[in-house]
Design an enzyme around this catalytic site. Structure first.
Site, PDB file in Angstrom:
ATOM      1  N   HIS A   1      -4.729   4.612  -4.831  1.00 48.54           N
ATOM      2  CA  HIS A   1      -5.002   3.200  -4.485  1.00 48.54           C
ATOM      3  C   HIS A   1      -4.540   2.995  -3.035  1.00 48.54           C
ATOM      4  CE1 HIS A   1      -5.694  -1.006  -5.020  1.00 48.54           C
ATOM      5  NE2 HIS A   1      -4.749  -1.324  -5.902  1.00 48.54           N
TER       6      HIS A   1
ATOM      7  N   HIS B   1     -14.636   5.682  -4.683  1.00 46.83           N
ATOM      8  CA  HIS B   1     -14.237   4.338  -5.092  1.00 46.83           C
ATOM      9  C   HIS B   1     -14.757   4.093  -6.492  1.00 46.83           C
ATOM     10  CE1 HIS B   1     -13.699   0.000  -5.047  1.00 46.83           C
ATOM     11  NE2 HIS B   1     -12.854   0.213  -4.055  1.00 46.83           N
TER      12      HIS B   1
ATOM     13  N   ASP C   1      -9.622   2.813   3.283  1.00 43.07           N
ATOM     14  CA  ASP C   1      -8.417   3.515   3.725  1.00 43.07           C
ATOM     15  C   ASP C   1      -8.704   4.711   4.614  1.00 43.07           C
ATOM     16  OD1 ASP C   1      -6.529   1.898   2.688  1.00 43.07           O
ATOM     17  OD2 ASP C   1      -6.247   3.010   0.833  1.00 43.07           O
TER      18      ASP C   1
END
Ligand SMILES: CC(=O)SCCNC(=O)CCNC(=O)[C@H](O)C(C)(C)COP(=O)(O)OP(=O)(O)OC[C@H]1O[C@@H](n2cnc3c(N)ncnc32)[C@H](O)[C@@H]1OP(=O)(O)O
Ligand SMILES: O=C([O-])CC(=O)C(=O)O
Length: 377
Positions: free
Chosen positions: A222, A261, A314
């Site tokens: 995450h 994802h 990210d």
């Protein structure tokens, strides 16, 4: 025992509630906050305005924004005991220190147990202002420096950089941090927001829910991915090594961090803004190689992207922070600073229409059997 029961491992594709906050179209790669695209908000809005939008459902008028902004600024205070707590665990990972300090605030702050919309808003606004203060104070204390007092004239993003570095940031640096916070502000039923909702569903208080959210965000699947991407970029070292790195990872069936994802099958729409940030900042700082390594990894991943495997938010954000000289272990806490309004609004929604979140696990252990006394085993 299990005839006809369908198990959705990982709760994949399960809707557990309705939500009016954000819409993710995974196939199209689109993200809306309260109906506005993330691209418009990143281009035209501020973090403060986005917080208001997420919490109240509409973009604020100038007067509404001024009132909300002064509440956020007034909340830039920490009890003295917090600095002792930070000092006592200063060598820990900043995410552990942040979580511990937020937990301590539940015991230190008057009114932290207040619930309902009013109680959650009061505590949520207070924590939104305090989280960046804690992260900045910890980084200074662990480096033998005094914490910098908050400046109540600065924006949320500029004040964060001021408290971290002790210098008023340039407009460009403050804006980049502002956009980063906007992009990270909210993302539906992601693991940390879902975990926070589970906590609220037991009628626990908001501080408890934020502690849950922080614990959940910290993992590398995450929020921890940005830190791991930066470690990967260092390990790769130069663009020509990227293909071998990716090949070795895939041969071992290991995930390449910053890719993939649960919801997006197209590129994460937030990645585009961070990619542009890395490219521009790399050129400005005379360090274009970081962008080149990242793009070489993207190229090397193309053969493996047939399931819609793409970069996520990210993938680029860590390098932006690196180019700003921010230490790697602060990347997850920076995500947490941005995600505060998202957690708050998810908790508000849960609290307003509460139902205990309690799914089932399908038992596949031993059949009912007779107890055997210890001497006979
Ligand atoms: C802000 C955020 O939280 S964004 C996510 C940040 N996390 C990361 O970047 C860590 C790396 N990524 C991952 O570990 C995963 O993609 C997760 C945990 C984010 C999502 O996992 P899942 O929802 O289980 O992935 P999903 O079911 O879509 O996987 C589809 C396929 O892509 C593969 N895959 C998924 N992510 C990756 C990856 N990063 N690298 C290589 N392959 C991957 C899976 O192995 C699977 O392949 P298979 O069908 O051959 O078994
Ligand atoms: O939605 C998710 O699963 C993870 C994510 O991108 C986020 O929390 O921003």
């Amino acid at each position: 025992m299990s005839d006809g029961v369908k198990i959705n491992r990982g709760l994949k594709d399960v809707y557990f509630e309705r939500s009016g906050v954000s819409h993710i179209d995974g196939k199209a790669g689109e993200l809306l906050y309260r109906g506005y695209t993330i691209h418009d908000l990143a281009e035209h809005s501020t973090f403060e305005e986005v917080c208001y939008l997420l919490i109240h459902g509409e973009l604020p008028t100038s007067d509404q924004l001024a009132e909300f902004d002064s509440a956020l600024k007034a909340a830039r205070e920490l009890p003295d005991a917090v600095f002792d707590i930070i000092a006592s665990c200063k060598d820990g990972h900043p995410m552990d220190v942040l979580r511990t300090t937020v937990s301590a605030l539940a015991a230190l702050e008057p009114g932290s147990a207040e619930k309902g919309r009013v109680g959650f808003l009061k505590n949520g606004i207070r924590l939104t202002s305090q989280v960046p203060m804690i992260v900045a104070a910890h980084d200074r204390i662990r480096n033998g420096k005094d914490p910098v007092a908050a400046d109540k004239t600065l924006t949320h993003a500029a004040n964060w950089l001021w408290m971290l570095g002790g210098e008023i940031p340039s407009e460009a640096a403050a804006r980049l941090a502002d956009v980063d916070f906007i992009l990270h502000a909210e993302h539906g039923a992601n693991a940390s927001s879902f975990a926070a909702r589970v906590t609220v569903s037991t009628e626990a208080n908001l501080h408890g829910a934020i502690v849950t959210a922080l614990s959940t965000l910290a993992g590398p699947a995450h929020g921890g991915a940005a830190e791991d991407v930066m470690k990967m970029v260092h390990e790769i070292g130069k663009p020509e090594n990227a293909a071998d790195y990716v090949k070795a990872k895939r041969a071992n069936r290991e995930a390449v961090t910053g890719f993939g994802h649960r919801v997006y099958r197209a590129e994460d729409p937030r990645a585009r803004h961070m990619r542009e940030g890395v490219r521009k900042l790399g050129e400005e700082k005379g360090a274009p190689e970081w962008y080149e390594i990242l793009q070489a990894v993207v190229e090397a991943m193309k053969p493996y992207s047939r399931h819609g495997l793409n970069v996520n938010v990210d993938f680029y954000s860590g390098v932006v922070y690196q180019l700003h000289g921010i230490p790697m272990d602060l990347y997850v806490p920076i995500f947490a600073i941005g995600r505060m309004p998202g957690w708050l609004v998810q908790c508000l929604e849960q609290e307003e229409r509460n139902i205990l979140l309690r799914p089932l696990t399908l038992y596949d252990g031993p059949e009912k059997r007779a107890y055997v006394p210890i001497g006979e085993r």
